[in-house]
Design a protein around this motif. Structure first.
Motif, PDB file in Angstrom:
ATOM      1  N   THR A 224      -7.773  10.300  15.772  1.00  0.00           N
ATOM      2  CA  THR A 224      -8.408  11.433  15.784  1.00  0.00           C
ATOM      3  C   THR A 224      -7.792  12.783  15.604  1.00  0.00           C
ATOM      4  O   THR A 224      -8.006  13.457  14.566  1.00  0.00           O
ATOM      5  CB  THR A 224      -9.402  11.581  17.038  1.00  0.00           C
ATOM      6  OG1 THR A 224     -10.070  10.259  17.165  1.00  0.00           O
ATOM      7  CG2 THR A 224     -10.589  12.670  16.722  1.00  0.00           C
ATOM      8  N   GLN A 225      -6.797  12.893  16.257  1.00  0.00           N
ATOM      9  CA  GLN A 225      -5.837  14.065  16.019  1.00  0.00           C
ATOM     10  C   GLN A 225      -5.097  14.393  14.606  1.00  0.00           C
ATOM     11  O   GLN A 225      -5.397  15.297  14.079  1.00  0.00           O
ATOM     12  CB  GLN A 225      -4.680  14.223  16.877  1.00  0.00           C
ATOM     13  CG  GLN A 225      -5.214  14.444  18.398  1.00  0.00           C
ATOM     14  CD  GLN A 225      -4.067  14.518  19.304  1.00  0.00           C
ATOM     15  OE1 GLN A 225      -3.361  15.482  19.402  1.00  0.00           O
ATOM     16  NE2 GLN A 225      -3.975  13.502  20.411  1.00  0.00           N
ATOM     17  N   LYS A 226      -4.768  13.050  14.124  1.00  0.00           N
ATOM     18  CA  LYS A 226      -4.361  13.048  12.807  1.00  0.00           C
ATOM     19  C   LYS A 226      -5.232  13.446  11.860  1.00  0.00           C
ATOM     20  O   LYS A 226      -5.052  14.225  10.647  1.00  0.00           O
ATOM     21  CB  LYS A 226      -3.768  11.846  12.366  1.00  0.00           C
ATOM     22  CG  LYS A 226      -2.718  11.649  11.186  1.00  0.00           C
ATOM     23  CD  LYS A 226      -2.042  10.433  10.851  1.00  0.00           C
ATOM     24  CE  LYS A 226      -1.426  10.150   9.681  1.00  0.00           C
ATOM     25  NZ  LYS A 226      -0.082  10.364   9.750  1.00  0.00           N
ATOM     26  N   LYS A 227      -6.572  12.731  11.717  1.00  0.00           N
ATOM     27  CA  LYS A 227      -7.462  12.963  10.777  1.00  0.00           C
ATOM     28  C   LYS A 227      -8.684  14.250  11.021  1.00  0.00           C
ATOM     29  O   LYS A 227      -9.125  14.540  10.069  1.00  0.00           O
ATOM     30  CB  LYS A 227      -8.515  11.596  10.480  1.00  0.00           C
ATOM     31  CG  LYS A 227      -7.510  10.341  10.269  1.00  0.00           C
ATOM     32  CD  LYS A 227      -6.984  10.463   8.978  1.00  0.00           C
ATOM     33  CE  LYS A 227      -6.341   9.067   8.799  1.00  0.00           C
ATOM     34  NZ  LYS A 227      -5.652   9.013   7.515  1.00  0.00           N
ATOM     35  N   PHE A 228      -8.602  14.882  12.045  1.00  0.00           N
ATOM     36  CA  PHE A 228      -9.403  15.673  12.517  1.00  0.00           C
ATOM     37  C   PHE A 228      -8.994  16.968  13.180  1.00  0.00           C
ATOM     38  O   PHE A 228      -9.061  18.046  12.680  1.00  0.00           O
ATOM     39  CB  PHE A 228     -10.552  15.262  13.388  1.00  0.00           C
ATOM     40  CG  PHE A 228     -11.617  16.241  14.076  1.00  0.00           C
ATOM     41  CD1 PHE A 228     -12.480  16.669  13.018  1.00  0.00           C
ATOM     42  CD2 PHE A 228     -11.940  16.535  15.282  1.00  0.00           C
ATOM     43  CE1 PHE A 228     -13.562  17.619  13.334  1.00  0.00           C
ATOM     44  CE2 PHE A 228     -12.632  17.604  15.652  1.00  0.00           C
ATOM     45  CZ  PHE A 228     -13.690  18.109  14.716  1.00  0.00           C
ATOM     46  N   THR A 229      -8.179  16.972  14.312  1.00  0.00           N
ATOM     47  CA  THR A 229      -7.919  18.137  15.079  1.00  0.00           C
ATOM     48  C   THR A 229      -6.597  18.814  14.422  1.00  0.00           C
ATOM     49  O   THR A 229      -6.902  20.180  14.294  1.00  0.00           O
ATOM     50  CB  THR A 229      -7.367  17.519  16.414  1.00  0.00           C
ATOM     51  OG1 THR A 229      -8.481  16.734  17.116  1.00  0.00           O
ATOM     52  CG2 THR A 229      -7.085  18.598  17.414  1.00  0.00           C
ATOM     53  N   PHE A 230      -5.731  18.065  13.841  1.00  0.00           N
ATOM     54  CA  PHE A 230      -4.448  18.859  13.389  1.00  0.00           C
ATOM     55  C   PHE A 230      -4.450  18.385  11.877  1.00  0.00           C
ATOM     56  O   PHE A 230      -3.404  18.289  11.617  1.00  0.00           O
ATOM     57  CB  PHE A 230      -3.448  18.543  14.208  1.00  0.00           C
ATOM     58  CG  PHE A 230      -3.411  19.059  15.418  1.00  0.00           C
ATOM     59  CD1 PHE A 230      -3.166  20.393  15.905  1.00  0.00           C
ATOM     60  CD2 PHE A 230      -3.468  17.920  16.526  1.00  0.00           C
ATOM     61  CE1 PHE A 230      -3.214  20.901  17.121  1.00  0.00           C
ATOM     62  CE2 PHE A 230      -3.548  18.492  17.912  1.00  0.00           C
ATOM     63  CZ  PHE A 230      -3.373  19.661  18.202  1.00  0.00           C
ATOM     64  N   LYS A 231      -5.391  18.239  11.042  1.00  0.00           N
ATOM     65  CA  LYS A 231      -5.468  17.643   9.821  1.00  0.00           C
ATOM     66  C   LYS A 231      -4.735  18.923   9.031  1.00  0.00           C
ATOM     67  O   LYS A 231      -4.859  20.193   9.295  1.00  0.00           O
ATOM     68  CB  LYS A 231      -6.781  17.208   9.366  1.00  0.00           C
ATOM     69  CG  LYS A 231      -7.587  18.447   8.868  1.00  0.00           C
ATOM     70  CD  LYS A 231      -9.096  17.838   8.254  1.00  0.00           C
ATOM     71  CE  LYS A 231      -9.858  18.763   7.721  1.00  0.00           C
ATOM     72  NZ  LYS A 231     -11.220  18.439   7.247  1.00  0.00           N
ATOM     73  N   VAL A 232      -4.198  18.644   7.838  1.00  0.00           N
ATOM     74  CA  VAL A 232      -3.739  19.419   6.966  1.00  0.00           C
ATOM     75  C   VAL A 232      -4.844  19.805   5.807  1.00  0.00           C
ATOM     76  O   VAL A 232      -5.162  18.594   5.405  1.00  0.00           O
ATOM     77  CB  VAL A 232      -2.545  18.997   6.124  1.00  0.00           C
ATOM     78  CG1 VAL A 232      -1.930  19.951   5.248  1.00  0.00           C
ATOM     79  CG2 VAL A 232      -1.359  18.793   7.312  1.00  0.00           C
ATOM     80  N   LYS A 233      -5.438  20.829   5.774  1.00  0.00           N
ATOM     81  CA  LYS A 233      -6.354  21.122   4.845  1.00  0.00           C
ATOM     82  C   LYS A 233      -5.672  21.369   3.362  1.00  0.00           C
ATOM     83  O   LYS A 233      -4.823  22.204   3.209  1.00  0.00           O
ATOM     84  CB  LYS A 233      -6.869  22.408   5.077  1.00  0.00           C
ATOM     85  CG  LYS A 233      -8.535  22.806   4.804  1.00  0.00           C
ATOM     86  CD  LYS A 233      -8.838  24.002   5.004  1.00  0.00           C
ATOM     87  CE  LYS A 233      -9.882  24.131   6.136  1.00  0.00           C
ATOM     88  NZ  LYS A 233     -10.112  25.738   6.251  1.00  0.00           N
ATOM     89  N   VAL A 234      -6.383  20.642   2.413  1.00  0.00           N
ATOM     90  CA  VAL A 234      -5.763  20.672   0.894  1.00  0.00           C
ATOM     91  C   VAL A 234      -6.509  21.802   0.273  1.00  0.00           C
ATOM     92  O   VAL A 234      -7.423  22.159   0.180  1.00  0.00           O
ATOM     93  CB  VAL A 234      -6.067  19.509   0.344  1.00  0.00           C
ATOM     94  CG1 VAL A 234      -5.819  19.378  -1.138  1.00  0.00           C
ATOM     95  CG2 VAL A 234      -5.540  18.113   0.947  1.00  0.00           C
ATOM     96  N   GLU A 235      -5.542  22.633  -0.006  1.00  0.00           N
ATOM     97  CA  GLU A 235      -5.952  23.846  -0.601  1.00  0.00           C
ATOM     98  C   GLU A 235      -6.104  23.760  -2.263  1.00  0.00           C
ATOM     99  O   GLU A 235      -5.357  23.153  -2.874  1.00  0.00           O
ATOM    100  CB  GLU A 235      -4.871  24.991  -0.516  1.00  0.00           C
ATOM    101  CG  GLU A 235      -4.459  25.151   0.839  1.00  0.00           C
ATOM    102  CD  GLU A 235      -5.068  26.413   1.675  1.00  0.00           C
ATOM    103  OE1 GLU A 235      -5.753  27.324   0.804  1.00  0.00           O
ATOM    104  OE2 GLU A 235      -5.147  26.524   2.964  1.00  0.00           O
ATOM    105  N   PRO A 236      -7.073  24.102  -2.798  1.00  0.00           N
ATOM    106  CA  PRO A 236      -7.430  24.151  -4.231  1.00  0.00           C
ATOM    107  C   PRO A 236      -6.452  24.815  -5.169  1.00  0.00           C
ATOM    108  O   PRO A 236      -5.894  25.779  -4.721  1.00  0.00           O
ATOM    109  CB  PRO A 236      -8.952  24.235  -4.169  1.00  0.00           C
ATOM    110  CG  PRO A 236      -9.299  25.455  -3.024  1.00  0.00           C
ATOM    111  CD  PRO A 236      -8.273  24.749  -2.075  1.00  0.00           C
TER     112      PRO A 236
END
Length: 159
Positions: free
Chosen positions: A147-159
């Motif tokens: 959950t932390q890897k996929k949600f809490t601290f995910k890296v948002k891909v910038e367009p």
């Protein structure tokens, strides 16, 4: 402090470099340290602070093992967040308050899982509370990492 912790982790990571990514190692080390702290605090609160006695609150009575879970949480929550934010998932580009809100939500779910699993292991399966806490921790840690890897601290891909 961050650099000191990272230098120590880097030193101990070398033998594991071919087996796992550094982030996974950091999670295992930091999460493991925080988990050991949590279990140690649980043991101390259960055996010495609460003296294995029921905690009578105005609206509910808490079993000593459940009260000890909540007491240990008060310490392990902030240490866990700080380690995850600055050591494990430092590449996350989400705002700190978003991370904190998501971490709090995750921890609330994990706390509920702790409660349910402790009730199951101790009250229904009649395991010794510390053994119940260790088994509960294994289940909760696996859920928490994903959950932390996929949600809490995910890296948002910038367009």
């Amino acid at each position: 402090m961050k650099h000191l912790i990272l230098n120590i982790l880097t030193f101990f990571y070398r033998p594991f470099a071919k087996v796992m990514p550094f982030q996974t190692f950091r999670y295992l080390a930091c999460g493991g340290g925080n988990t050991v702290l949590d279990i140690f605090l649980f043991f101390v609160f259960y055996n010495f602070v609460l003296n294995k006695q029921v905690v009578e609150l105005p609206f509910i009575a808490l079993s000593p093992h459940i009260a000890a879970v909540f007491m240990a949480f008060l310490v392990s929550f902030p240490t866990g967040f700080l380690l995850n934010k600055y050591i494990v998932f430092s590449d996350s580009n989400l705002r700190g308050r978003v991370q904190l809100a998501r971490y709090f939500l995750l921890v609330a779910v994990c706390l509920l899982m702790n409660y349910v699993l402790m009730k199951l292991f101790v009250d229904y399966c009649h395991f010794y509370p510390t053994i119940g806490k260790i088994l509960t921790t294994v289940v909760v840690v696996c859920f928490s990492y994903i959950t932390q890897k996929k949600f809490t601290f995910k890296v948002k891909v910038e367009p």
